[in-house]
Design an enzyme around this catalytic site. Structure first.
Site, PDB file in Angstrom:
ATOM      1  N   LEU A 168      49.628 -16.081  -4.612  1.00 24.57           N
ATOM      2  CA  LEU A 168      48.679 -15.170  -5.236  1.00 24.57           C
ATOM      3  C   LEU A 168      47.911 -14.449  -4.130  1.00 24.57           C
ATOM      4  O   LEU A 168      47.677 -15.022  -3.057  1.00 24.57           O
ATOM      5  CB  LEU A 168      47.681 -15.930  -6.122  1.00 24.57           C
ATOM      6  CG  LEU A 168      48.218 -16.626  -7.374  1.00 24.57           C
ATOM      7  CD1 LEU A 168      47.075 -17.324  -8.110  1.00 24.57           C
ATOM      8  CD2 LEU A 168      48.921 -15.655  -8.288  1.00 24.57           C
ATOM      9  N   ASP A 169      47.516 -13.204  -4.391  1.00 25.89           N
ATOM     10  CA  ASP A 169      46.668 -12.489  -3.448  1.00 25.89           C
ATOM     11  C   ASP A 169      45.384 -13.282  -3.216  1.00 25.89           C
ATOM     12  O   ASP A 169      44.936 -14.040  -4.092  1.00 25.89           O
ATOM     13  CB  ASP A 169      46.306 -11.105  -3.993  1.00 25.89           C
ATOM     14  CG  ASP A 169      47.516 -10.203  -4.184  1.00 25.89           C
ATOM     15  OD1 ASP A 169      48.530 -10.437  -3.493  1.00 25.89           O
ATOM     16  OD2 ASP A 169      47.448  -9.299  -5.032  1.00 25.89           O
ATOM     17  N   LYS A 170      44.785 -13.079  -2.071  1.00 34.26           N
ATOM     18  CA  LYS A 170      43.557 -13.797  -1.717  1.00 34.26           C
ATOM     19  C   LYS A 170      42.481 -13.618  -2.785  1.00 34.26           C
ATOM     20  O   LYS A 170      41.779 -14.569  -3.145  1.00 34.26           O
ATOM     21  CB  LYS A 170      43.046 -13.298  -0.358  1.00 34.26           C
ATOM     22  CG  LYS A 170      41.757 -13.954   0.108  1.00 34.26           C
ATOM     23  CD  LYS A 170      41.316 -13.399   1.462  1.00 34.26           C
ATOM     24  CE  LYS A 170      39.997 -14.018   1.903  1.00 34.26           C
ATOM     25  NZ  LYS A 170      39.548 -13.490   3.224  1.00 34.26           N
TER      26      LYS A 170
ATOM     27  N   THR B   3      42.847 -13.007  -5.958  1.00 29.11           N
ATOM     28  CA  THR B   3      43.272 -13.420  -7.296  1.00 29.11           C
ATOM     29  C   THR B   3      43.127 -14.930  -7.456  1.00 29.11           C
ATOM     30  O   THR B   3      43.448 -15.693  -6.546  1.00 29.11           O
ATOM     31  CB  THR B   3      44.741 -13.020  -7.537  1.00 29.11           C
ATOM     32  OG1 THR B   3      44.888 -11.625  -7.321  1.00 29.11           O
ATOM     33  CG2 THR B   3      45.172 -13.361  -8.953  1.00 29.11           C
TER      34      THR B   3
ATOM     35  N   ARG C  65      48.283  -4.929  -9.747  1.00 21.85           N
ATOM     36  CA  ARG C  65      47.193  -4.071  -9.290  1.00 21.85           C
ATOM     37  C   ARG C  65      47.669  -2.631  -9.130  1.00 21.85           C
ATOM     38  O   ARG C  65      46.972  -1.678  -9.519  1.00 21.85           O
ATOM     39  CB  ARG C  65      46.624  -4.622  -7.986  1.00 21.85           C
ATOM     40  CG  ARG C  65      46.059  -6.031  -8.137  1.00 21.85           C
ATOM     41  CD  ARG C  65      45.855  -6.728  -6.798  1.00 21.85           C
ATOM     42  NE  ARG C  65      44.778  -6.112  -6.029  1.00 21.85           N
ATOM     43  CZ  ARG C  65      44.385  -6.571  -4.838  1.00 21.85           C
ATOM     44  NH1 ARG C  65      44.976  -7.635  -4.306  1.00 21.85           N
ATOM     45  NH2 ARG C  65      43.410  -5.970  -4.188  1.00 21.85           N
TER      46      ARG C  65
END
Length: 286
Positions: A129-131, A133, A230
């Site tokens: 996961l993105d930082k 998120t 996103r």
């Protein structure tokens, strides 16, 4: 490493060779070691490579260090891990926003390091996961199950669903975005829709609830491109609230949360549906 796996009734009729090669995805070199060392037992007995495997059989696999050389990483802080599900082979945890899934530098600590400390052994990232998120992240607890989970991810057998709070309201109840996604050559941190050079990407979006100027939507990934949700939402005029890269005026945290992970366990064939709570995300909806 030694693993005892009971063959579930739903597994199609197969042989030992087919089981190890096609279902467990054990590399040829390691299958060779297992065979010559007699490290495969069925119900406690040595077997022929063409022996049939039946429901209820208990298969014992023993791996030496030469099969899977040990890998060590810096251990993190176990108390930072919120476990959602765990068994002998995999663990699903609830990542908080602001934490990286895995480190970029050897001395850096990220969720993978914390999970490894929590489990007490080196774990392996299946997806990230993105930082910014939050939500459910799946890790393999051993290198034996890692390629199996990776194949499931590639074959879309692991379903990932996200909640997002969008600035603006979708015009339809359900939508599917298939815009190709590529790198932004002007900003290495970002991705953008690139119809010519971008990679295929598909996101299914369902509107759950409208607020005065925002909407809560459920997003299901069919592919796993960087920043996919996103980029798709922003491209269609629905930037995620708090998005520091794709919202023109971000405020607060990125309102994107991986709230559900669904998969069939590769060994038991049990269906796992794991949901991740988020106090901070829910507070952002108020």
């Amino acid at each position: 490493m030694q693993f005892m796996i009971e063959i579930p009734a739903a597994l199609p009729a197969t042989t030992v060779k087919e089981l190890l090669e096609e279902h467990f995805l054990i590399p040829r070199k390691i299958r060779h070691f297992l065979r010559i060392k007699k490290h495969v037992l069925i119900n406690g007995q040595s077997i022929n490579w063409q022996s049939p495997v039946r429901a209820g059989d208990r298969i014992c696999l023993t791996f030496d260090e030469e099969d899977y050389p040990p890998k060590s990483i810096l251990m993190g802080r176990a108390e930072l891990v919120e476990e959602l599900y765990q068994d002998q082979h995999l663990i699903i945890v609830n990542k908080s926003e602001g934490m990286k899934t895995h480190a970029n530098e050897p001395a850096e600590l990220a969720l993978l390091n914390h999970v490894s400390a929590y489990v007490g052994q080196t774990c392996y990232v299946v997806h990230r996961l993105d930082k910014e998120t939050s939500g459910a992240v799946l890790f393999a607890k051993n290198p034996f199950v890692l390629p199996i989970l990776n194949r499931m991810l590639e074959n879309k057998a692991i379903r990932r669903e996200y909640w997002a709070l969008t600035d603006g309201q979708p015009s339809q109840k359900t939508m599917t975005f298939r815009d190709r996604i590529g790198r932004d050559r002007h900003d290495r941190r970002k991705r953008l829709v690139d119809p010519q050079k971008g990679q295929t990407a598909e996101t299914q979006v369902t509107r759950l609830k409208n607020f005065s100027q925002t909407s809560l939507v459920n997003c299901q990934l069919k592919t796993g491109r960087t920043h996919q949700i996103r980029v798709h939402l922003s491209h269609h005029g629905l930037p995620i609230v708090g998005d520091p890269l794709y919202h023109p005026q971000p405020q607060g945290r990125l309102m994107l949360h991986a709230h559900r992970l669904t998969l069939t366990h590769p060994f038991t064939l049990e269906k796992l549906l794991v949901e991740a709570p988020s106090v901070s995300f829910e507070e952002g909806l108020r």
